[in-house]
Write a protein that holds these residues in place. Structure first.
Motif: not given
Lengths: 114, 116
Positions: A44, B4-6, B9, B23, B91, B108
């Motif tokens: 991250q 932020v989510t992607q 994974r 994204c 992203c 993200g």
């Protein structure tokens, strides 16, 4: 073209000590932004600190501070009182005004030794 | 606020296939940028979308494309996958992509793509 150079691929520091990571950049722009991002093993990307080029005062965020030398195109990161959680890859990044894309250096892998 | 989510994974694909990565930016953010991270090339900018329009593009072949929806969610697509496309795809989102001045991009967790 913008380039960012991090000349220290790896560094280590004892817990509670201070370490400085180096970054130089090349640009013909007069106004731009500089960042340090941290990427721990989780991958991250986390913002550590940022600096606007028109500001002469060096940015500070708790234990993290920068030494911004505009004429020398240098932007080093100082981490004080290093903690085990600081172990990560550190990336220096550059962004010109008006273009929302970051140019990254190759990174410095920092290991904090207990 | 959620970050932020992607999704997904992790992905494993074979050469020649195509893949779509998604994204979702931080709520209220309208700019989405994509980056590729590989051990050999490091972090490289792919493209940036703002208000459903591609504003900036990095130096990648046309096999890499993207789009943004009206809710600011973005997808990137890679067609005819090659082994060299194996990478971590990151992203990042920001409010208005620097239009109102200094902004920070928030990243993200990335999608790790392995091409076999």
């Amino acid at each position: 073209a913008q380039t960012v150079t991090q000349s220290q691929p790896e560094m280590s520091v004892q817990e509670a000590e201070t370490v400085t990571l180096s970054c130089t950049y090349d640009t013909s722009e007069s106004n731009y932004y500089l960042f340090w991002y941290k990427q721990p093993p989780s991958r991250q990307m986390i913002l550590v600190i940022r600096q606007e080029a028109y500001k002469q005062q060096n940015a500070t965020e708790n234990r993290f501070s920068v030494n911004f030398q505009k004429a020398a195109k240098s932007f080093s990161l100082k981490i004080s009182d290093s903690q085990l959680g600081d172990t990560a890859m550190y990336f220096c990044a550059f962004m010109t005004t008006g273009a929302n894309n970051l140019f990254f250096g190759t990174g410095t892998r920092l290991t904090v030794i207990p | 606020k959620a970050g932020v989510t992607q999704t997904p994974r992790y992905l494993i694909k074979t050469r020649g296939q195509q893949v779509t990565l998604s994204c979702s930016p931080i709520s209220g953010h309208r700019s989405v940028s994509w980056y590729q991270q590989t051990p050999g090339q490091g972090l490289q900018f792919l493209f940036e979308y703002f208000s459903e329009t591609q504003r900036n593009k990095g130096n990648f072949p046309g096999r890499f494309s993207g789009r943004q929806f009206s809710n600011s969610r973005s997808e990137m697509n890679v067609s005819t996958l090659e082994l060299g496309d194996s990478a971590l795809y990151l992203c990042a989102s920001s409010l208005v992509g620097g239009l109102a001045g200094f902004e920070t991009q928030y990243f993200g967790p990335g999608t790790r793509l392995l091409v076999l």
